[in-house]
Design a protein around this motif. Structure first.
Motif, mmCIF file in Angstrom:
data_model
loop_
_atom_site.group_PDB
_atom_site.id
_atom_site.type_symbol
_atom_site.label_atom_id
_atom_site.label_comp_id
_atom_site.label_asym_id
_atom_site.label_seq_id
_atom_site.Cartn_x
_atom_site.Cartn_y
_atom_site.Cartn_z
ATOM 1 N N PRO A 133 5.394 -4.357 -4.170
ATOM 2 C CA PRO A 133 5.793 -6.525 -3.768
ATOM 3 C C PRO A 133 5.391 -6.313 -1.682
ATOM 4 N N TYR A 134 5.054 -5.648 -1.716
ATOM 5 C CA TYR A 134 3.968 -6.345 -0.059
ATOM 6 C C TYR A 134 2.744 -7.230 -0.697
ATOM 7 N N GLY A 135 1.944 -6.143 -2.111
ATOM 8 C CA GLY A 135 1.101 -7.007 -2.280
ATOM 9 C C GLY A 135 1.202 -8.633 -3.059
ATOM 10 N N TRP A 136 2.514 -8.102 -3.906
ATOM 11 C CA TRP A 136 3.403 -10.110 -4.021
ATOM 12 C C TRP A 136 3.238 -10.904 -3.633
ATOM 13 N N ALA A 137 4.623 -10.944 -1.916
ATOM 14 C CA ALA A 137 4.342 -11.516 -1.248
ATOM 15 C C ALA A 137 3.479 -11.774 -0.255
ATOM 16 N N ALA A 138 2.426 -11.190 -0.104
ATOM 17 C CA ALA A 138 1.107 -11.848 0.834
ATOM 18 C C ALA A 138 0.008 -12.413 0.101
ATOM 19 N N ASN A 139 -0.150 -11.998 -1.522
ATOM 20 C CA ASN A 139 -0.810 -12.802 -2.372
ATOM 21 C C ASN A 139 -1.884 -11.967 -2.027
ATOM 22 N N ASP A 140 -2.122 -10.339 -2.421
ATOM 23 C CA ASP A 140 -2.957 -10.189 -1.885
ATOM 24 C C ASP A 140 -2.992 -8.289 -2.931
ATOM 25 N N PRO A 141 -4.458 -8.718 -3.348
ATOM 26 C CA PRO A 141 -4.209 -7.661 -4.818
ATOM 27 C C PRO A 141 -4.486 -5.950 -4.026
ATOM 28 N N VAL A 142 -4.684 -5.810 -2.231
ATOM 29 C CA VAL A 142 -4.292 -5.012 -1.987
ATOM 30 C C VAL A 142 -3.423 -4.036 -2.010
ATOM 31 N N GLY A 143 -2.457 -4.141 -1.930
ATOM 32 C CA GLY A 143 -0.532 -3.880 -2.252
ATOM 33 C C GLY A 143 -1.313 -3.090 -3.648
ATOM 34 N N MET A 144 -1.183 -3.505 -5.105
ATOM 35 C CA MET A 144 -1.212 -2.687 -6.286
ATOM 36 C C MET A 144 -2.436 -2.025 -6.116
ATOM 37 N N GLU A 145 -3.922 -2.381 -5.647
ATOM 38 C CA GLU A 145 -4.397 -1.169 -5.727
ATOM 39 C C GLU A 145 -4.132 -0.226 -4.567
ATOM 40 N N HIS A 146 -3.536 -0.450 -3.170
ATOM 41 C CA HIS A 146 -2.836 1.130 -2.876
ATOM 42 C C HIS A 146 -2.294 1.596 -3.830
#
Length: 173
Positions: A104-117
């Motif tokens: 959800p962090y990656g989704w909220a921040a529009n940052d692919p690192v969330g899913m990568e992490h």
């Protein structure tokens, strides 16, 4: 949160060389509930308030619901560890469950690192569990988590001034 998570898993890594495996599993199980309060303290020390927007911020609501999901999954990890007679399952489960909050962090921040992490940390934790021999398995899992945080610190999208203005209590409330 990433700073608190890194500190927590660094403590787990150090304790993996000191404590018996059963006690270390308790540290992971009960200590995981300390990451959010520690993150709150770190944010306040940095002049921020992670909870300032409260339930008016849909991202905070999503984050808190994600924490509930993780808490609801802990009994499954405990039952699996008991069935396997292996406290390492609790350490592995903690590494994976706590990675889920990055989605959800990656989704909220529009940052692919969330899913990568989340994916990288989970897969690498499974590999460490399966391939690293005892007595180093727990420290390898903790090391994987610390490396995942290091990767994410380097790759995370940094908020610009406009993003920070949107998260202040005045902007949200």
């Amino acid at each position: 949160m990433p700073i608190a998570g890194t500190l927590y898993w660094s403590v787990v890594a150090v304790l993996s060389f000191i404590l018996p495996l059963g006690q270390l599993a308790y540290v992971v199980l009960f200590g995981s509930g300390m990451i959010f309060p520690l993150a709150t303290l770190i944010d306040r020390a940095r002049g921020r308030r992670i909870t300032a927007a409260g339930t008016a911020n849909p991202v905070m609501v999503l984050f808190l619901r994600s924490l509930v999901l993780i808490v609801l999954m802990w009994p499954l990890v405990i039952f699996a560890a008991r069935a396997a007679h292996d406290p390492l399952v609790i350490i592995l489960g903690g590494a994976i469950l706590m990675a889920l909050v990055w989605i959800p962090y990656g989704w909220a921040a529009n940052d692919p690192v969330g899913m990568e992490h989340a994916i990288g940390r989970s897969v690498a934790s499974y590999v460490a569990y399966a391939l690293v021999p005892a007595p180093w398995t727990a420290s390898a899992i903790a090391g994987v988590v610390i490396l995942a945080y290091a990767y994410s610190f380097v790759r995370m999208r940094r908020p610009d001034a406009r993003d920070l203005a949107l998260t202040t209590p005045a902007a949200v409330g």
